[in-house]
Design a protein around this motif. Structure first.
Motif, PDB file in Angstrom:
ATOM      1  N   GLN A 460       2.826  -1.240  -4.204  1.00  9.87           N
ATOM      2  CA  GLN A 460       2.664  -1.652  -5.594  1.00  9.87           C
ATOM      3  C   GLN A 460       3.951  -1.340  -6.375  1.00  9.87           C
ATOM      4  O   GLN A 460       4.329  -0.186  -6.520  1.00  9.87           O
ATOM      5  N   THR A 461       4.589  -2.389  -6.857  1.00 14.27           N
ATOM      6  CA  THR A 461       5.845  -2.249  -7.606  1.00 14.27           C
ATOM      7  C   THR A 461       5.606  -2.632  -9.064  1.00 14.27           C
ATOM      8  O   THR A 461       5.090  -3.729  -9.340  1.00 14.27           O
ATOM      9  N   SER A 474       1.835  -4.560 -12.315  1.00 10.35           N
ATOM     10  CA  SER A 474       2.486  -4.315 -11.022  1.00 10.35           C
ATOM     11  C   SER A 474       2.201  -5.472 -10.079  1.00 10.35           C
ATOM     12  O   SER A 474       1.236  -6.225 -10.275  1.00 10.35           O
ATOM     13  N   LYS A 479       5.958  -4.565   2.922  1.00 10.42           N
ATOM     14  CA  LYS A 479       7.074  -3.848   3.532  1.00 10.42           C
ATOM     15  C   LYS A 479       6.711  -3.449   4.960  1.00 10.42           C
ATOM     16  O   LYS A 479       5.534  -3.289   5.301  1.00 10.42           O
TER      17      LYS A 479
END
Length: 549
Positions: A460-461, A474, A479
């Protein structure tokens, strides 16, 4: 609408077991086929090198089974990597059947017990079955009359191996990995803690210690045989064999020269005078050499008439290409292992932690290649399987070319149709030990991939917003799993956990990798300096037995 959604949901739930059942049936079918192929290969390989005059049913069956166990165990690492990767979708989310922690734990435990089962069989073979069969054959009389005495003597010698195994199990049982919680506890409380830890681990720590101890011996075999096999196998394919016509001409000239020397020595005693001790000894040596040359001549004539020689000549370009490919793979492994060891030397916590690092800090070509192949199923699994089998077959090539040694003493030679049963048993035992160390070698080559396979996770970015009043937003970014991933998002392979159960073994393995690199370079230089092999290499020697004198 609600009823429709419930029906659709129930169909989805029913579809999952059906899909799992079909996948399970397919998996077992593939496993059965692979198992049959392995057993067939082992039978052909053992029969190819087995002596026709001294073959024994019990030693043949033991050698075939031991070699099959070695190959099956080596194939467990790719299966371990595949299972942890198969739990997740490419987008980083868990599949429906693996969403629960209990399901994942069951799969992980199944793989772990698979390791312990095969490793227990290896312990049984190395410490009981193979030594018993070896000494049983050694105690065999010419008349083969007293079977009970033969079995009794074999068991007597095998007891020593059983004692060593028992000592290793006891050490692994009562040497805890963690100190007692209360450092001020009494001796009785510490003993209680040992038994509680033994009960909680179900004795698996004892088995792990025994296997790790055997892996140290396997490391020595890998340094000796695998490192040399990785250089000698490709160079032999590239250089090929000597011309049969040239060998026959050379053999004829040698035979004529020896016959001339024998005639000169016999001429000295033509008038009835006895030969001196030195001349008699020289005459015996020349007559023995002449017998070997006559045998070489017969074998060369047979080799010239066989179809295998003609097929080998036709496949010569393919052998050269295969040899070039193998030497490039060996150099890739050398560079990768050097970078991996250098990474551990620079970024690990040192000897006290077993030079363990999480992830890779230096660019590792093989690890990057495996990660790059992840999107194209199943190329990464095929490659990791090929790497595993490559180590096994180069080990077999190294043993075949070097023979079996005890320090500077050659015990046995491995020759087609002329290998003694004891030599085959030794060969299979060495391969069992090599397979134990193969997992650590592959981990050193591709640490991140061996830890997590092709798993990915969602990170979560936070998104930047112009208006703070709108709240935090977010987005999920996919990845590749590494050491920074959340523990519940990425599953570590059982192989990795097994390899790093005892830090002091990992430290020894680390220094063993440096020794492996040095021996590989030495073997490469020696293989380059050696000439072409004879067409009948290993078929004719001065001694009829397999003992190296």
């Amino acid at each position: 609408m609600a009823s429709v959604s419930r029906v659709a949901g129930s169909e989805a739930v029913m579809a999952t077991p059906v899909a799992l059942l079909s996948e399970s049936v397919l998996g077992w079918s593939i496993f059965t086929i692979v198992l049959l192929v392995i057993v067939a290969f082992c039978w052909v390989y053992i029969r190819k090198y087995q002596s026709r005059q001294e073959s024994e049913v019990i030693s043949t069956i033991t050698a075939i089974c031991a070699l099959a166990i070695a190959l099956i165990t080596s194939a467990l690492l790719p299966v371990d990597i595949f299972l942890v990767s198969f739990m997740k979708y490419p987008n980083g989310t868990y599949k429906e059947w693996a969403a629960g922690n209990e399901t994942r734990q069951q799969i992980e435990d199944t793989v772990l017990y698979g390791y312990y089962t095969l490793y227990s069989i290896i312990l049984f073979c190395v410490f009981l079955w193979i030594p018993f069969v070896y000494f049983y054959y050694e105690e065999k009389d010419e008349d083969n009359s007293n079977k009970c005495l033969q079995v009794k003597n074999a068991l007597k010698y095998t007891v020593g191996f059983v004692i060593v195994c028992s000592v290793l199990l006891l050490i692994g049982t009562f040497v805890p990995l963690e100190s007692p919680p209360n450092q001020n506890s009494t001796q009785w409380e510490k003993v209680q803690y040992l038994f509680e830890e033994l009960g909680s681990s179900h004795g698996l720590a004892a088995l792990s210690f025994s296997i790790s101890s055997l892996t140290l011996i396997g490391m020595l075999a890998v340094i000796t045989y695998t490192a040399y096999g990785m250089s000698v196998l490709p160079l032999n394919l590239i250089k090929g064999t000597r011309s049969i016509l040239y060998e026959r001409l050379e053999n004829t000239e040698d035979r004529e020269e020896v016959e001339h020397q024998i005639d000169k020595l016999k001429a000295k005693c033509a008038d009835g005078r006895p030969l001196s001790m030195r001349d008699r000894r020289n005459l015996q040596d020349l007559e023995a050499k002449l017998q070997v040359l006559h045998r070489r001549s017969r074998h060369l004539e047979i080799a010239e008439r066989t179809c295998c020689n003609k097929v080998g000549s036709a496949l010569r370009p393919m052998k050269i290409l295969l040899g070039v490919f193998f030497i490039l793979v060996a150099l890739l492994f050398f560079v990768t292992l050097f970078i991996s060891n250098l990474d551990k030397a620079l970024h690990s916590a040192g000897i006290s932690t077993g030079f363990i690092i999480f992830g890779t800090n230096l660019t590792n070509p093989l690890n990057e290649l495996l990660l790059a192949l992840q999107p194209v199923f199943p190329l990464d699994y095929v490659l990791i399987t090929i790497i595993t089998m490559y180590f096994v077959f180069t080990s077999m090539a190294g043993i075949r070319n070097m023979g079996i040694w005890f320090f500077w003493i050659r015990l046995y030679k491995i020759r087609p149709q002329r290998t003694q049963p004891q030599a085959l048993l030794f060969l299979c035992m060495i391969l069992l030990l090599i397979v134990l160390h193969t997992s650590y070698m592959i981990y050193s080559l591709a640490p991140q991939y061996v830890m997590y396979g092709s798993q990915k996770y969602l990170l979560q970015t936070p998104l930047p917003t112009a208006d703070p009043s709108q709240g935090n937003h977010s987005t999920a970014v996919t990845k590749i799993c590494d050491a920074d991933a959340p523990e519940d998002q990425c599953t570590v392979t059982r192989s990795y956990l097994f390899l790093h159960r005892f830090w002091f073994f990992s430290t020894i393995y680390y220094f063993g990798n440096w020794a492996f690199l040095v021996v590989f370079l030495i073997g490469l230089v020696v293989s380059c300096c050696k000439g072409k092999k004879s067409v009948i290499e290993g078929e004719v020697d001065a001694d009829d037995s397999d003992t190296g004198q």
